[in-house]
Design an enzyme around this catalytic site. Structure first.
Site, mmCIF file in Angstrom:
data_model
loop_
_atom_site.group_PDB
_atom_site.id
_atom_site.type_symbol
_atom_site.label_atom_id
_atom_site.label_comp_id
_atom_site.label_asym_id
_atom_site.label_seq_id
_atom_site.Cartn_x
_atom_site.Cartn_y
_atom_site.Cartn_z
ATOM 1 N N GLY A 305 0.835 -1.196 0.000
ATOM 2 C CA GLY A 305 0.000 0.000 0.000
ATOM 3 C C GLY A 305 0.864 1.238 0.000
ATOM 4 O O GLY A 305 2.000 1.209 -0.499
ATOM 5 N N GLU A 306 0.332 2.340 0.545
ATOM 6 C CA GLU A 306 1.054 3.620 0.688
ATOM 7 C C GLU A 306 1.281 4.339 -0.635
ATOM 8 O O GLU A 306 1.690 5.497 -0.641
ATOM 9 C CB GLU A 306 2.430 3.436 1.358
ATOM 10 C CG GLU A 306 2.415 2.733 2.686
ATOM 11 C CD GLU A 306 3.823 2.538 3.269
ATOM 12 O OE1 GLU A 306 4.813 3.027 2.687
ATOM 13 O OE2 GLU A 306 3.916 1.879 4.328
ATOM 14 N N GLY A 307 1.076 3.654 -1.763
ATOM 15 C CA GLY A 307 1.419 4.208 -3.067
ATOM 16 C C GLY A 307 2.678 3.594 -3.650
ATOM 17 O O GLY A 307 3.116 3.974 -4.749
#
Lengths: 344, 344
Positions: A305-307
């Site tokens: 996640g997080e980008g």
């Protein structure tokens, strides 16, 4: 007839000093960028910024993850201090990191890089009632639209989605089930890597939420409010805002994919601006990408996640635009074309 | 026991503020870089340089491609003028482009960015006799070793393979068949996108060369001389030189994959330094990667050559090293670990 930029890009690709068709998925991306810009070559998608939408989830109380809820705020602090994977990956590709607080449970102190767009202290438990009110969901969508606008006004030419929220793969699974017509068994994944008992509990929680709300994809905002998260809602607005500004946006994993299903249900043509950065290992992500008709640029087995996954695709997007802008034609470069006439 | 860098990287990965296992293929790359360097974190693999080995092929006379042979020299001029796809992709990831002439048919004028390592004016027709003498093949391998050394001495910390040579997918197919024990039917692809008649002719030519030479993988230099190209030989040396210097090298498509099979047969442990940048659409490339046990970072349907696919993987490699160097540990970042004890 294709849009002007699309036709120009396809025609230019036949004259570039590359064998016909040899650029594969990179050429497809270039054509999409040209179509979005309405011109070929499309503008270089630089600089890039990743917006990490952060929120907490009432469904956390149901034991869907072994991570404490306060990790959401702790990881936001880690992002702002530059210590997380998203920071390392953003530095690699030259992207800025912006964190958008749409609903972290803990109050966050003002800090550079933190956009305060807080709608509330997280969602309610989706198995006990709707996760958000319709007004809360709408407000978070608006916060996302504003974020896209602010980041484009600041000069960014490529947006990247990111997310942080302990338990947000549970909400993602429910959203994907609702929009793709699949079951809790099909959509519920391991998230951060949960064990079998937690996975069984998480699957049951998703099934319970779907049974309670019977979400109707014909009312996308209602689905979002019933089983989504505030960061999903923020991402919905971010994706719609980017499309309205004709600015390409690279989608990260399952949280972004779930948000994209909501956004596509609200505005189907908006998906023209969206580029699938990667395929995460979450099963719901593949279901979402297939439903959206988006082919991921990378498939690295990521589930951070997080980008992070989307950031690694940024150079692929930039290369697609740069190829259309910089690669010489056969004529200009004095390169002989193959025998047997025209390129296909 | 694993090498010191490998053990340190695996241990550090369990303490980083990322869910265990969530970095997928990026973590695997980081561990490999740490093992190669013998320390964790591994040094950042920057700057990067792509070495495009260029040569011509006697087998071109057999009609295996509709592109005239002079296109090799014309494309080299295009590389040196900055007008090719490899230049656009290299600019995107911040890599330098060096062209290594190991055997272009036409004499090339000196130019910045061109390394003159010419062994001869291309190979002989592999269906009429060996493509090279054993001495020619050895000389080209040495040129590749020198190229790796020169580029590392110049300060580069990541090498990238590239190639140019009209008809070089024919030689690649023959090399891959010889080292993987597969048939002409299995290894012969469409190259630049040839039509059915040309593909049938190319397949027959590969089968004819294999039948004539009966290449024995136990004598890798003999196989290389019999059915390889000068750019394959240069790449063999480049891959061996990089490994000897413990410098990671990102492999491009089928030409690099065929060269890697030769290099691995000569020195099996050298493959520790090699990273598969992408999977090209050439069937022989997948056969080569499987034989080498290398998992490609990207799969974008590319078949350009030149180093293009490998260049797009450079940020993934850099991100892998940067994650091990920059991502904070749970302790340092004040992030709570999940309940239930140790990370797996």
């Amino acid at each position: 007839d294709p849009a002007p930029g699309v036709a120009a890009a396809r025609e230019h690709l036949t004259r570039m000093t590359v064998p016909p068709g040899a650029l594969g998925g990179v050429a497809d991306l270039g054509v999409r960028l040209a179509g979005l810009a309405g011109t070929c070559p499309p503008p270089l998608p630089e600089p890039a910024v990743v917006a990490v939408f952060a929120g907490d989830h009432g469904v956390h109380a149901r034991g869907v993850t072994p991570w404490p809820q306060e990790v959401t705020a702790q990881m936001v602090a880690n992002f702002l201090a530059g210590g997380a994977a998203v920071n390392a990956f953003a530095a690699t590709v030259g992207a800025e990191v912006q964190v958008v607080d749409v609903g972290v449970a803990a109050e966050l102190a003002p800090a550079p890089g933190l956009l305060p767009r807080r709608i509330g202290p997280g969602t309610a438990d989706m198995t006990a009632g709707p996760a958000m009110t319709r007004d809360e969901a709408r407000a978070a969508v608006h916060a996302g639209i504003e974020t896209a606008r602010d980041l484009v006004v600041a000069g960014n030419r490529l947006l990247v989605t990111g997310d942080m929220g302990i338990a947000n793969t549970t909400a993602s699974a429910a959203l994907v089930a609702a929009f793709t017509g699949t079951s809790a068994d099909q959509v519920t994944g391991r998230g951060t890597g949960i064990d079998d008992a937690t996975h069984a509990r998480k699957t049951a929680v998703v099934a319970e939420a779907l049974a309670r709300h019977e979400p109707d994809p014909a009312d996308p905002l209602a689905v979002l409010a019933a089983v989504g998260g505030l960061e999903h809602a923020g991402l919905v607005g971010f994706l719609l805002g980017a499309a309205a500004l004709r600015t390409p946006v690279v989608l990260d994993g399952v949280v972004s994919g779930a948000a994209a299903l909501v956004a596509a249900a609200l505005a189907p043509t908006a998906s023209h601006a969206w580029i699938a950065g990667h395929r995460s290992v979450e099963p719901a992500h593949t279901l979402a990408l297939d439903h959206l008709g988006l082919a991921p640029a990378l498939d690295l087995g990521l589930r951070v996640g997080e980008g992070t996954g989307a950031l690694l695709a940024v150079p692929v997007v930039t290369a697609a635009a740069r190829a259309l802008a910089d690669v010489a034609t056969f004529d200009a470069a004095g390169v002989t074309e193959k025998n047997g006439g025209d390129a296909p």
